[in-house]
Design a protein around this motif. Structure first.
Motif, PDB file in Angstrom:
ATOM      1  N   PRO A   1       0.815  -1.237  -0.076  1.00 16.18           N
ATOM      2  CA  PRO A   1      -0.377   0.120  -0.085  1.00 16.18           C
ATOM      3  C   PRO A   1       0.839   1.224  -0.081  1.00 16.18           C
ATOM      4  O   PRO A   1       0.343   2.363  -0.320  1.00 16.18           O
ATOM      5  CB  PRO A   1      -0.794  -0.307   1.452  1.00 16.18           C
ATOM      6  CG  PRO A   1      -0.782  -1.525   1.594  1.00 16.18           C
ATOM      7  CD  PRO A   1       0.476  -2.234   1.016  1.00 16.18           C
ATOM      8  N   GLN A   2       2.266   1.267   0.743  1.00 17.53           N
ATOM      9  CA  GLN A   2       2.893   2.435   0.544  1.00 17.53           C
ATOM     10  C   GLN A   2       3.444   2.869  -0.658  1.00 17.53           C
ATOM     11  O   GLN A   2       3.399   4.057  -0.925  1.00 17.53           O
ATOM     12  CB  GLN A   2       4.368   1.922   1.298  1.00 17.53           C
ATOM     13  CG  GLN A   2       4.386   1.552   2.911  1.00 17.53           C
ATOM     14  CD  GLN A   2       3.748   2.694   3.394  1.00 17.53           C
ATOM     15  OE1 GLN A   2       4.202   3.679   3.430  1.00 17.53           O
ATOM     16  NE2 GLN A   2       2.529   2.329   4.429  1.00 17.53           N
ATOM     17  N   LEU A   3       3.199   2.035  -1.625  1.00 22.30           N
ATOM     18  CA  LEU A   3       3.561   2.269  -3.083  1.00 22.30           C
ATOM     19  C   LEU A   3       2.777   3.616  -3.598  1.00 22.30           C
ATOM     20  O   LEU A   3       3.437   4.310  -4.124  1.00 22.30           O
ATOM     21  CB  LEU A   3       3.300   1.285  -3.875  1.00 22.30           C
ATOM     22  CG  LEU A   3       3.848   0.978  -5.463  1.00 22.30           C
ATOM     23  CD1 LEU A   3       5.317   0.805  -5.060  1.00 22.30           C
ATOM     24  CD2 LEU A   3       3.304   0.016  -6.186  1.00 22.30           C
ATOM     25  N   SER A   4       1.411   3.539  -3.063  1.00 23.74           N
ATOM     26  CA  SER A   4       0.682   4.823  -3.707  1.00 23.74           C
ATOM     27  C   SER A   4       0.418   5.613  -2.417  1.00 23.74           C
ATOM     28  O   SER A   4       0.555   7.008  -2.740  1.00 23.74           O
ATOM     29  CB  SER A   4      -0.712   4.266  -3.971  1.00 23.74           C
ATOM     30  OG  SER A   4      -1.626   5.312  -4.126  1.00 23.74           O
ATOM     31  N   THR A   5       0.143   5.170  -1.396  1.00 23.79           N
ATOM     32  CA  THR A   5      -0.243   6.253  -0.186  1.00 23.79           C
ATOM     33  C   THR A   5       0.904   6.743   0.650  1.00 23.79           C
ATOM     34  O   THR A   5       0.600   7.706   1.352  1.00 23.79           O
ATOM     35  CB  THR A   5      -1.333   5.435   0.500  1.00 23.79           C
ATOM     36  OG1 THR A   5      -0.917   3.964   0.969  1.00 23.79           O
ATOM     37  CG2 THR A   5      -2.803   5.183  -0.283  1.00 23.79           C
ATOM     38  N   GLY A   6       1.866   5.725   0.821  1.00 25.47           N
ATOM     39  CA  GLY A   6       3.036   6.446   1.474  1.00 25.47           C
ATOM     40  C   GLY A   6       3.541   7.478   1.009  1.00 25.47           C
ATOM     41  O   GLY A   6       3.124   8.222  -0.200  1.00 25.47           O
ATOM     42  N   SER A   7       4.399   8.362   1.666  1.00 23.92           N
ATOM     43  CA  SER A   7       5.041   9.360   1.200  1.00 23.92           C
ATOM     44  C   SER A   7       6.385   9.486   1.683  1.00 23.92           C
ATOM     45  O   SER A   7       6.903  10.121   2.425  1.00 23.92           O
ATOM     46  CB  SER A   7       4.412  10.799   1.787  1.00 23.92           C
ATOM     47  OG  SER A   7       5.028  11.924   1.250  1.00 23.92           O
ATOM     48  N   LEU A   8       7.182   9.406   0.614  1.00 22.34           N
ATOM     49  CA  LEU A   8       8.835   9.469   0.501  1.00 22.34           C
ATOM     50  C   LEU A   8       9.224  10.768   1.023  1.00 22.34           C
ATOM     51  O   LEU A   8       9.980  10.951   1.769  1.00 22.34           O
ATOM     52  CB  LEU A   8       9.451   8.927  -0.969  1.00 22.34           C
ATOM     53  CG  LEU A   8       9.880   7.682  -0.961  1.00 22.34           C
ATOM     54  CD1 LEU A   8      10.491   7.315  -2.139  1.00 22.34           C
ATOM     55  CD2 LEU A   8      10.702   7.244   0.124  1.00 22.34           C
ATOM     56  N   ILE A   9       8.619  11.859   0.286  1.00 23.63           N
ATOM     57  CA  ILE A   9       9.100  13.188   0.374  1.00 23.63           C
ATOM     58  C   ILE A   9       8.545  13.560   1.714  1.00 23.63           C
ATOM     59  O   ILE A   9       9.301  14.312   2.460  1.00 23.63           O
ATOM     60  CB  ILE A   9       8.093  13.994  -0.735  1.00 23.63           C
ATOM     61  CG1 ILE A   9       8.608  13.761  -2.198  1.00 23.63           C
ATOM     62  CG2 ILE A   9       8.223  15.669  -0.412  1.00 23.63           C
ATOM     63  CD1 ILE A   9       8.815  15.083  -2.658  1.00 23.63           C
ATOM     64  N   GLY A  10       7.329  13.179   2.259  1.00 21.24           N
ATOM     65  CA  GLY A  10       6.920  13.378   3.450  1.00 21.24           C
ATOM     66  C   GLY A  10       7.651  13.127   4.647  1.00 21.24           C
ATOM     67  O   GLY A  10       8.212  13.755   5.555  1.00 21.24           O
ATOM     68  N   ALA A  11       8.445  12.008   4.346  1.00 23.59           N
ATOM     69  CA  ALA A  11       9.519  11.337   5.430  1.00 23.59           C
ATOM     70  C   ALA A  11      10.528  12.317   5.343  1.00 23.59           C
ATOM     71  O   ALA A  11      11.329  12.498   6.407  1.00 23.59           O
ATOM     72  CB  ALA A  11      10.041   9.912   4.848  1.00 23.59           C
ATOM     73  N   LEU A  12      10.991  12.894   4.391  1.00 24.11           N
ATOM     74  CA  LEU A  12      12.165  13.446   4.053  1.00 24.11           C
ATOM     75  C   LEU A  12      11.790  15.275   4.547  1.00 24.11           C
ATOM     76  O   LEU A  12      12.507  16.069   5.468  1.00 24.11           O
ATOM     77  CB  LEU A  12      12.721  13.925   2.619  1.00 24.11           C
ATOM     78  CG  LEU A  12      13.582  12.575   2.410  1.00 24.11           C
ATOM     79  CD1 LEU A  12      13.643  12.610   0.812  1.00 24.11           C
ATOM     80  CD2 LEU A  12      14.606  12.129   2.968  1.00 24.11           C
ATOM     81  N   VAL A  13      10.746  15.835   4.100  1.00 25.05           N
ATOM     82  CA  VAL A  13      10.235  17.209   4.304  1.00 25.05           C
ATOM     83  C   VAL A  13       9.016  16.740   4.877  1.00 25.05           C
ATOM     84  O   VAL A  13       7.875  17.110   4.332  1.00 25.05           O
ATOM     85  CB  VAL A  13      10.166  17.941   3.135  1.00 25.05           C
ATOM     86  CG1 VAL A  13      10.115  19.626   3.317  1.00 25.05           C
ATOM     87  CG2 VAL A  13      11.631  17.750   2.535  1.00 25.05           C
ATOM     88  N   PRO A  14       8.778  16.978   6.286  1.00 28.30           N
ATOM     89  CA  PRO A  14       7.488  16.813   6.811  1.00 28.30           C
ATOM     90  C   PRO A  14       6.393  17.739   6.277  1.00 28.30           C
ATOM     91  O   PRO A  14       5.149  17.237   6.534  1.00 28.30           O
ATOM     92  CB  PRO A  14       7.905  16.950   8.255  1.00 28.30           C
ATOM     93  CG  PRO A  14       9.192  16.714   8.466  1.00 28.30           C
ATOM     94  CD  PRO A  14       9.743  17.174   7.233  1.00 28.30           C
ATOM     95  N   ALA A  15       6.916  18.802   6.055  1.00 31.20           N
ATOM     96  CA  ALA A  15       5.791  20.041   5.565  1.00 31.20           C
ATOM     97  C   ALA A  15       5.338  19.715   4.323  1.00 31.20           C
ATOM     98  O   ALA A  15       4.089  20.173   3.982  1.00 31.20           O
ATOM     99  CB  ALA A  15       6.511  21.231   5.728  1.00 31.20           C
ATOM    100  N   LEU A  16       5.799  18.364   3.664  1.00 32.77           N
ATOM    101  CA  LEU A  16       5.408  18.280   2.188  1.00 32.77           C
ATOM    102  C   LEU A  16       4.909  16.704   2.072  1.00 32.77           C
ATOM    103  O   LEU A  16       5.401  16.045   1.549  1.00 32.77           O
ATOM    104  CB  LEU A  16       6.486  18.562   1.139  1.00 32.77           C
ATOM    105  CG  LEU A  16       6.184  19.853   0.453  1.00 32.77           C
ATOM    106  CD1 LEU A  16       7.386  19.911  -0.597  1.00 32.77           C
ATOM    107  CD2 LEU A  16       5.098  20.166  -0.280  1.00 32.77           C
TER     108      LEU A  16
END
Ligand code: ATP
Ligand code: MG
Lengths: 506, 332
Positions: free
Chosen positions: B162-177
């Motif tokens: 499910p992370q493929l679509s709903t996870g957020s790589l960017i969010g992990a790096l930049v929590p504001a995004l």
């Protein structure tokens, strides 16, 4: 001189058509070899075989002395054979440079295109040709003449040693034809062999070294261009002698006015054009390419909106906003670009001839009277000598000139009071031309009013009762037809540019 | 050598394609303004992310559809192909228990293979695109049901799926995004395909085929081969859409899919790509897809009934194409 091409005993059959019957042709390095014949004689087909588009059903083909089989257009290009097709084969949504280099784009290993490179290369080709064309322009935005130049540039870009030009000047004006001839002469001096197909007899004399004539798909003969009279070539083509005399000009000063146009304008292409056209009259429109003649016709026909001016038909002002209005007012228009505006290419000959007159052949329940249609179609196929296996043949399978004849048949059948013919004989052979002149004259004698737009001065002079000359959207004068007027007089009016000081700001 | 002056085309403020994108973009802005004034809930970060997330699947399908439509063809099978590739991923990951990358590759490869088949039917057997892909649409719909046994396949053995679509790589790096991966995949894919269209041979032949197929053939180009390649690429992109939707639902739903192709075509058309072929752009398509999801989301927030949402979408499609026609006629 060395022989670069020898084709002999070439056979080609299409369903219902035996297009080539033992045709032969040979070509020397550094010569311009004209290929002539009536519409449907098989010229384009023979050249399509040479350029790998069709496979022959029989016969042999030698290139540079070796017997070859040409598997496709790519293979022909590999052998140094380039062709400029009769019907422009361009992609209108692509730019000029993209068209020229289609299939041979310079690119990196990953298929990444180098747009700057092709633009530069195209620019260089046009510079060498001495024609101003912007390589970045979309082809859609160019005039037919410019598009033709793109085709030529494309063929030149292959560094072809053998260049086939299938009616390259059909849509070019005199100046552009001169430019093309200059290019041809230069290529020739570089040893390029050129096959030149054209129906314009005067060009053959000027540009070619030898002439090969074909009739009905068969070889008739090859003669030297310089010392063979044109009449001999024509007789070889049509198998009989032609009546080349001009028609007499009737006195029409008392005839009622069929069409009066006053102050017609549309943008810069049509500026305050006024003229009258009497019943029974043939009014020629002369001028250089882009003088606004087609635009005038399109505005009268309602195909383009007008900014101002009046159109009076048989004494009554008519509001013509669409081609339908025009046809209702009894005006017919035969377009110069038959492929886009004049023909339904996927429909058969009969259907195309009947296209504008279907109501006449259908009853209350919209049932079409096919028997009557077939009879009419057969009539026109006979009288215009349309070369087709039957009236059920799809129009796209006819030769270029025969397609043009179908358009003419269509409008003759429609039986309009006022007929506008835009370049009616473009791509039509001498025999059929004479036939079409006769066909234009007979409705005129029957009291119809006819406008003929033509870029060929001899044609305008021979056909018209009066000649209207245009330059840059203005009507610069109306001259009498026939021997009273010379080509020089027409050219003077056709180049009379608007130099009045008041207009200097424009 | 002195270069002859080259007459340049009439200077225009913007190329006509750019004008159309501008029109679509302006409509998007107007919609955004309208809904944010109409409801305070609209411009919330969560809602914006929801809109983007909702765009991702349709956007990816629309990219595939754009490629095909530019060649002058049409692909009606994108929706059920998406489902089919999702089912394939389910088979590989859940039935066979293989690793996630294998499932991803299998889905994309299956999509490309189906696209290859459609393309071959069209280019080699000369079956009209509408018919060939209509057939494919039904075949794939049936196959999805057969393979899955008409039941959804859940990805419970592959927790990271499910992370493929709903996870957020960017969010992990930049929590504001916290932009979901699905949205990032859409935008990255859009950039890549846009580049392919404008900078590579394949893209050039897309436009050339749509513009005048006969001329392409006469130029000695392997027109049929390229057409097959283009349909195969479009099929592979549908595979990506299949992964996105399966990941979002954490399951492959075999009954889903039909109807998606029309949404995709709608987005393409709103974005100014001509159904006649020869012109179009990925940027336009993305804007078109965004317009559709903004519209649906906004209408839902304003509590417009679902039935009416559909009516409005239909009206928008017609209006968009009509506006484009008007503009083109004025341009002459
Ligand atoms: N693809 C085709 N299918 C069927 N018939 C064809 C096809 N191509 C050409 N023909 C027929 O073959 C004959 C020769 O045609 P071709 O185009 O070679 O004539 P042409 O000499 O070039 O005439 P024109 O001066 O009018 O261009 C014509 O009768 C034409 O109708
Ligand atoms: Mg021909």
């Amino acid at each position: 001189m060395t022989e670069v091409i020898r084709m002999s005993g070439i056979e080609k059959r299409f369903p219902g058509v035996h297009a080539l019957r033992g045709a032969q042709f040979d070509l020397m390095a550094g010569e311009v070899h004209a290929l002539m014949g009536e519409n449907g004689a098989g010229k384009s087909t023979l050249m399509k075989i040479l350029s790998g588009i069709y496979a022959p059903d029989g016969g042999t083909l030698h290139v540079n002395g070796a017997e070859v089989r040409i598997a496709g257009p790519r293979a022909a290009q590999g052998l140094g054979i380039g062709i400029i097709h009769q019907e422009l084969a361009l992609m209108p949504d692509l730019t000029v440079a993209q068209n020229i280099f289609i299939g041979r784009e310079p690119r990196s290993r990953w298929g990444v295109l180098d747009e700057a490179q092709i633009n530069r290369d195209a620019e260089a080709i046009f510079a060498a040709m001495k024609v101003p064309v912007d390589p970045r322009a979309e082809v859609r935005s160019l005039t037919i003449a410019k598009q033709q130049m793109v085709e030529i540039a494309k063929a030149l870009s292959f560094r072809s040693r053998i260049l086939i030009m299938d009616e390259p000047t059909a849509a070019l004006n005199d100046a552009e034809t001169e430019e093309l001839f200059a290019i041809i002469r230069r290529l020739k001096s570089e040893g390029v062999a050129i096959v030149y197909i054209s129906h314009k007899m005067d060009e053959i004399r000027r540009i070619s070294d030898r002439v090969t004539v074909m009739r009905d798909g068969a070889y008739v003969g090859t003669v030297a261009a310089s010392d063979t009279p044109i009449e001999t070539i024509i007789t070889m083509m049509v198998g009989r002698e032609l009546d080349q005399t001009a028609a007499e000009i009737p006195d029409l000063s008392a005839a009622p006015v069929a069409l009066e146009v006053s102050g017609l304008s549309r943008g810069r292409m049509v500026r305050d054009v006024s003229f009258t056209l009497r019943r029974g009259e043939i009014l020629g429109f002369a001028g250089l390419m882009g003088a606004g003649r087609t635009e005038v016709a399109r505005v009268i026909f309602g195909a383009d909106p007008r900014d101002g001016g009046k159109i009076i038909v048989h004494g009554k002002e008519r509001q013509i906003r669409t081609p339908q209005d025009a046809v209702a007012a009894g005006i017919g228009y035969l377009s110069e670009d038959r492929k886009h505006f004049g023909l339904a290419l996927g429909i058969d000959v009969r259907g195309n001839i009947a296209l504008t007159s279907l109501e006449r052949f259908s009853d209350r329940f919209l049932r079409v009277d096919d028997a009557a249609l077939a009879k009419i179609a057969a009539n026109y196929i006979g009288s215009l000598a349309i070369r087709t296996p039957s009236d059920r043949q799809e129009v796209r399978l006819l030769s270029g000139g025969n397609q043009q004849k179908v358009v003419i048949a269509k409008w003759l059948l429609r039986d309009c009071d006022i007929l506008i013919f835009d370049e009616p004989t473009r791509g039509i052979d001498v025999g059929a031309k004479a036939e079409i002149y006769r066909l234009l004259q007979s409705p005129a004698e029957a009291g119809k009013a006819i406008i003929v737009i033509s870029s060929e001065l001899p044609e305008v002079l021979r056909l018209s009762h009066r000649i209207a000359v245009m330059c840059e959207g203005r009507l610069t004068g109306i001259l009498p037809g026939g021997p009273a007027t010379s080509q020089q007089e027409i050219m003077r009016l056709a180049t009379q540019r608007d130099t009045a000081p008041q207009g200097a700001s424009a | 050598m002195t270069a002859t002056p080259i007459a340049t085309a009439k200077p225009r403020l913007l190329a006509s394609g750019a004008q159309q994108k501008l029109l679509a973009f302006a409509s998007l802005i107007v919609l955004l303004l309208f809904f944010s004034l109409a409801s305070p809930n609209f411009l919330q970060t969560a809602n914006i992310l929801a809109i983007l997330q909702a765009t991702s699947v349709n956007g990816v399908l629309a990219i595939a559809a754009t490629l095909v439509i530019i060649t002058g063809g049409i692909d009606l099978s994108v929706g059920t192909l998406m489902t089919f590739t999702a089912v394939i991923a389910g088979v590989v990951l859940t039935f066979w228990g293989l690793a996630m990358p294998v499932g991803i590759l299998a889905a994309i490869a299956a999509g490309a293979a189906c696209g290859f088949i459609s393309g071959s039917l069209i280019a080699r057997m000369k079956i009209p695109p509408f018919i060939a892909t209509l057939g494919m649409m039904l075949i794939l719909k049936g196959l999805s049901l057969v393979i899955s046994g008409t039941k959804p396949i859940y990805f419970n053995d592959t927790p990271s799926f499910p992370q493929l679509s709903t996870g957020s790589l960017i969010g992990a790096l930049v929590p504001a995004l916290p932009v979901p991966n699905g949205v990032m995949i859409l935008f990255i894919l859009a950039l890549i395909i846009s580049w392919v269209l404008n900078r590579t041979t394949l893209g050039r032949y897309c436009f050339a085929l749509g513009s005048n197929e006969e001329a392409v053939r006469l130029s000695g180009v392997n027109a049929d081969g390229w057409k097959v390649a283009i349909y195969a690429l479009a099929g592979g992109i549908c595979g990506i859409a299949g992964l996105l939707i399966a990941s979002r639902l954490n399951s492959a739903q075999p009954a889903l899919g039909q109807g998606y192709e029309l949404d995709a075509i709608a987005a393409v058309v709103i974005g100014g790509t001509s159904l006649a072929g020869g012109r179009g752009s990925i940027l336009g398509t993305i804007i078109g897809a965004l317009i559709m999801s903004v519209l649906l989301n906004g209408l839902r927030i304003l509590s417009v009934a679902q039935e009416w949402q559909t009516v409005v979408t239909g009206v928008i499609i017609i209006a968009a194409v009509y506006a484009d026609m008007l503009r083109r006629r004025r341009a002459g």
